[in-house]
Design an enzyme around this catalytic site. Sequence first.
Site, PDB file in Angstrom:
ATOM      1  N   LYS A  58     -16.102   6.837  -8.329  1.00  0.00           N
ATOM      2  CA  LYS A  58     -14.864   6.206  -7.843  1.00  0.00           C
ATOM      3  C   LYS A  58     -15.288   4.921  -7.137  1.00  0.00           C
ATOM      4  O   LYS A  58     -15.966   4.969  -6.111  1.00  0.00           O
ATOM      5  CB  LYS A  58     -14.149   7.154  -6.883  1.00  0.00           C
ATOM      6  CG  LYS A  58     -12.885   6.585  -6.267  1.00  0.00           C
ATOM      7  CD  LYS A  58     -12.194   7.659  -5.439  1.00  0.00           C
ATOM      8  CE  LYS A  58     -11.022   7.153  -4.650  1.00  0.00           C
ATOM      9  NZ  LYS A  58     -10.480   8.192  -3.757  1.00  0.00           N
ATOM     10  N   TRP A  59     -14.906   3.788  -7.696  1.00  0.00           N
ATOM     11  CA  TRP A  59     -15.316   2.455  -7.195  1.00  0.00           C
ATOM     12  C   TRP A  59     -14.157   1.888  -6.379  1.00  0.00           C
ATOM     13  O   TRP A  59     -13.176   1.416  -6.939  1.00  0.00           O
ATOM     14  CB  TRP A  59     -15.631   1.564  -8.387  1.00  0.00           C
ATOM     15  CG  TRP A  59     -16.126   0.188  -8.057  1.00  0.00           C
ATOM     16  CD1 TRP A  59     -15.510  -0.768  -7.307  1.00  0.00           C
ATOM     17  CD2 TRP A  59     -17.345  -0.402  -8.523  1.00  0.00           C
ATOM     18  NE1 TRP A  59     -16.263  -1.906  -7.273  1.00  0.00           N
ATOM     19  CE2 TRP A  59     -17.397  -1.716  -8.017  1.00  0.00           C
ATOM     20  CE3 TRP A  59     -18.403   0.048  -9.326  1.00  0.00           C
ATOM     21  CZ2 TRP A  59     -18.456  -2.583  -8.277  1.00  0.00           C
ATOM     22  CZ3 TRP A  59     -19.453  -0.817  -9.589  1.00  0.00           C
ATOM     23  CH2 TRP A  59     -19.479  -2.118  -9.068  1.00  0.00           C
ATOM     24  N   ASP A  60     -14.310   1.935  -5.076  1.00  0.00           N
ATOM     25  CA  ASP A  60     -13.214   1.567  -4.178  1.00  0.00           C
ATOM     26  C   ASP A  60     -13.356   0.119  -3.707  1.00  0.00           C
ATOM     27  O   ASP A  60     -14.430  -0.488  -3.795  1.00  0.00           O
ATOM     28  CB  ASP A  60     -13.243   2.529  -2.977  1.00  0.00           C
ATOM     29  CG  ASP A  60     -11.887   2.715  -2.330  1.00  0.00           C
ATOM     30  OD1 ASP A  60     -10.959   1.937  -2.639  1.00  0.00           O
ATOM     31  OD2 ASP A  60     -11.750   3.638  -1.492  1.00  0.00           O
ATOM     32  N   ASP A 114      -2.669   5.632  -3.068  1.00  0.00           N
ATOM     33  CA  ASP A 114      -3.038   6.626  -2.054  1.00  0.00           C
ATOM     34  C   ASP A 114      -1.865   7.554  -1.772  1.00  0.00           C
ATOM     35  O   ASP A 114      -2.013   8.563  -1.092  1.00  0.00           O
ATOM     36  CB  ASP A 114      -3.446   5.925  -0.752  1.00  0.00           C
ATOM     37  CG  ASP A 114      -4.918   5.541  -0.769  1.00  0.00           C
ATOM     38  OD1 ASP A 114      -5.635   5.969  -1.692  1.00  0.00           O
ATOM     39  OD2 ASP A 114      -5.350   4.806   0.140  1.00  0.00           O
ATOM     40  N   TRP A 144       0.859  -1.189   0.000  1.00  0.00           N
ATOM     41  CA  TRP A 144       0.000   0.000   0.000  1.00  0.00           C
ATOM     42  C   TRP A 144       0.902   1.249   0.000  1.00  0.00           C
ATOM     43  O   TRP A 144       1.893   1.307   0.715  1.00  0.00           O
ATOM     44  CB  TRP A 144      -0.890   0.000   1.251  1.00  0.00           C
ATOM     45  CG  TRP A 144      -1.657   1.281   1.374  1.00  0.00           C
ATOM     46  CD1 TRP A 144      -2.788   1.609   0.690  1.00  0.00           C
ATOM     47  CD2 TRP A 144      -1.325   2.402   2.199  1.00  0.00           C
ATOM     48  NE1 TRP A 144      -3.170   2.889   1.033  1.00  0.00           N
ATOM     49  CE2 TRP A 144      -2.295   3.399   1.963  1.00  0.00           C
ATOM     50  CE3 TRP A 144      -0.295   2.668   3.111  1.00  0.00           C
ATOM     51  CZ2 TRP A 144      -2.273   4.641   2.609  1.00  0.00           C
ATOM     52  CZ3 TRP A 144      -0.266   3.907   3.748  1.00  0.00           C
ATOM     53  CH2 TRP A 144      -1.262   4.866   3.488  1.00  0.00           C
TER      54      TRP A 144
HETATM   55  C1  DGJ Z   1      -9.086   4.367  -0.091  1.00  0.00           C
HETATM   56  C2  DGJ Z   1      -8.892   5.233  -1.280  1.00  0.00           C
HETATM   57  O1  DGJ Z   1      -7.717   4.876  -1.940  1.00  0.00           O
HETATM   58  C3  DGJ Z   1      -8.869   6.685  -0.835  1.00  0.00           C
HETATM   59  O2  DGJ Z   1      -8.594   7.505  -1.921  1.00  0.00           O
HETATM   60  C4  DGJ Z   1     -10.192   7.010  -0.225  1.00  0.00           C
HETATM   61  O3  DGJ Z   1     -11.203   6.943  -1.179  1.00  0.00           O
HETATM   62  C5  DGJ Z   1     -10.466   6.078   0.937  1.00  0.00           C
HETATM   63  N1  DGJ Z   1     -10.347   4.711   0.547  1.00  0.00           N
HETATM   64  C6  DGJ Z   1     -11.846   6.311   1.488  1.00  0.00           C
HETATM   65  O4  DGJ Z   1     -12.178   5.407   2.440  1.00  0.00           O
END
Ligand code: DGJ
Length: 734
Positions: A470-472, A542, A193
Amino acid sequence: MPILYDEQRRCFHLSNDRISYIIRLAAGKYPLHLYWGRRVRAVSDDLLSRLCSYTDADFSLNETPLDSLPQECPVFGCADLCEGMLHILHADGTHALDLQYVSHQITQGKKPLRGLPSARGEHAETLTLTLLDRVSGIEVELLYTLWPDIDILARSARIVNGGASPAVLERALSACVDFEQADFSLLTLSGAWARERQIVTRPLVPGDQGTSTVRGASSAQTSPFMALLSPGTTETAGEVYAFSLCYSGSFTASVHVDQHAMARAQIGIQPFNFSWTLMPGDSFQTPEAYLCFSADGLGGMSRQFHALTHRYITTGRYARSARPLLINNWEATYFDFDEDQLLALARCAKEAGIDLFVLDDGWFGHRDADNSSLGDWYDDVRKLPHGLAGLSEKIHAMGMKFGLWVEPEMVSPDSDLYRAHPDWCIHAGGRPRTEARHQLVLDMSREDVRDYVVTQICAAFRRARVDYVKWDMNRNITMYGSARLPAQRQQELGHRYILGVYDVMRRITAQFPDVLFESCASGGGRFDFGMMCFMPQAWCSDNTDAHTRCRIQYATSLVFPPSTMGAHVSAVPNHQTGRVTPLEARAAVAMGGTYGYELDLLKLPDDELRQIASLNRRVKALQPLLLYGAFYRLKSPFEGNETAWMSVSEDRREAVVTHVFAQAQPNVRPSLLRLAGLDPSLDYREEKTGRVYGGDELMQHGIRIEKPWNDYRAQQFHLTTVSSSAPSVPSGRE
Ligand code: DGJ
């Protein structure tokens, strides 16, 4: 663009203007791999006879050690002694397979793969080789697709149980190439990460090597990609054989070097924790693998993968068009926001020329932290008194687009959804459920779960009149287990989960054809061709620190073009590293992807806001070139203090060059950066200085890089042609 079959010599020659891939049927039965590389015009007798001692008429499985031959579809258990593409458990408990050629077909185009994303087959041709194990009735179709305009071969396999008893697939890979030499270096991408996709290279050694994951996602820790580099390969020269998988779940990409220094390269679904029962008549389709050959080093390989992405992978309105400049509220507010704050941020963004406002996590249920409400996709009216509809209406009234964050595959234990359906998450029997980020993974192998997700998510999108999504996906799968699957099918869950995700993505994206979708998995934890088939861009990491992002984007660009890489300017000190970098550097790095912001603009001084407005004008003017131009890496952050790359227009009349220093060094001279991809016979004017250079001069001598007076100095050059004649003076002219 032919796939030719020479009946007499039992040989298939797949070729376009630049590459050839040749298969020969040994004794008319076993598909042997003869050649892959630069195009050969015809298959000579010499090339064919390279394997002659084994390809004569009396070739027999009982006498011939198949593992000493390069094969197209090796299987362990008959005459092959290494791990092969398939391993199948028959009803009698044995595994042997003797797959022999039965027939072939050469067809125009390429069919979609059932349940799986895949590249489009316009202009392509496909060879289907059908093999059969006569004892068990197992039939295998090997699919090969070649396009005329890219040096990539798509491969996959379809396994059909044509027998009378059930069979269990324990290993079902997508592609195998047996190389007759092993003097390669292996390049893979490993990470974590916020440190996704770091380049790792090592020489092949006897035995097994490669990269893989069992996390249930292609992952931040590795990537479904590997490349074999011939000795001396660089960015610009050398032969590269690369493999990438169009798949978002657990995978393996491996190379086995055997006793004779032959290298077997394979890629496909991770066999560990996988099995799939095929009842009589059932079939199984493996994901598609892309095999890329480049005679022009790693740069050539990347441009082929980028062309594949733009021409045959990404779809929809945004596949080849400008992307809206966005501001995302995540690092500006995290979970702590209300409508007034969001509107103030949006107003400021609009004034700075930003097109799209994205509301990130925290708008639903009672989600004030990451410990609740996933699955409850209804508006939190404490934060948004007029709901998503009210907020979106106001944003649209400002003349901005509106975007929304969702995490459809997850459920929080503290949610109405979980309280109503505790068995809807992936879990193993009566054990305590392992949470990660306080959440559980919905069992996407279940149709009822998928239907719920599609209904709820689509309703939210309609309420919000979304222009962007944005699909997280913020955790990996543990404790594999589904309340719906019988015991003997539990090992199907990992793959069924991904098929379920694809089904949901297909259904949702089809309902919103004009919406721009961006995938995300705690940053770049699912950056693969599978996702790209549904969503043309993915949040790259991130980590928004300009310095360490250089490495992530540089390595990501080995396979994926800038148009796929979400990249934002964020605040300093940076939230992931604490580093302070100048705004120009943050912007220059973000211009290496789909540009946006991730910070509280309201906290910035006026001069920075003015600078941002001017940067935005620049990005908009340069965007088609930055996103879709031919991409050249010039300096590697993995090798030194500088990173540089450039994008060149198709007609080679325009280019943008970006150079970023890491640490400033005392007492150094200005350096020269050699460019690439230009037309040597054209003259180019650099926008800021007005200087004119010959394309040949820029590529052979270079452009001057000012010495850095501060850390993380970024410089950008915009070059456009001024004439078609060769320059008469060999240095920068006013
Ligand atoms: C992880 C994503 O990578 C971030 O940009 C953000 O959207 C957070 N999740 C939100 O919980």
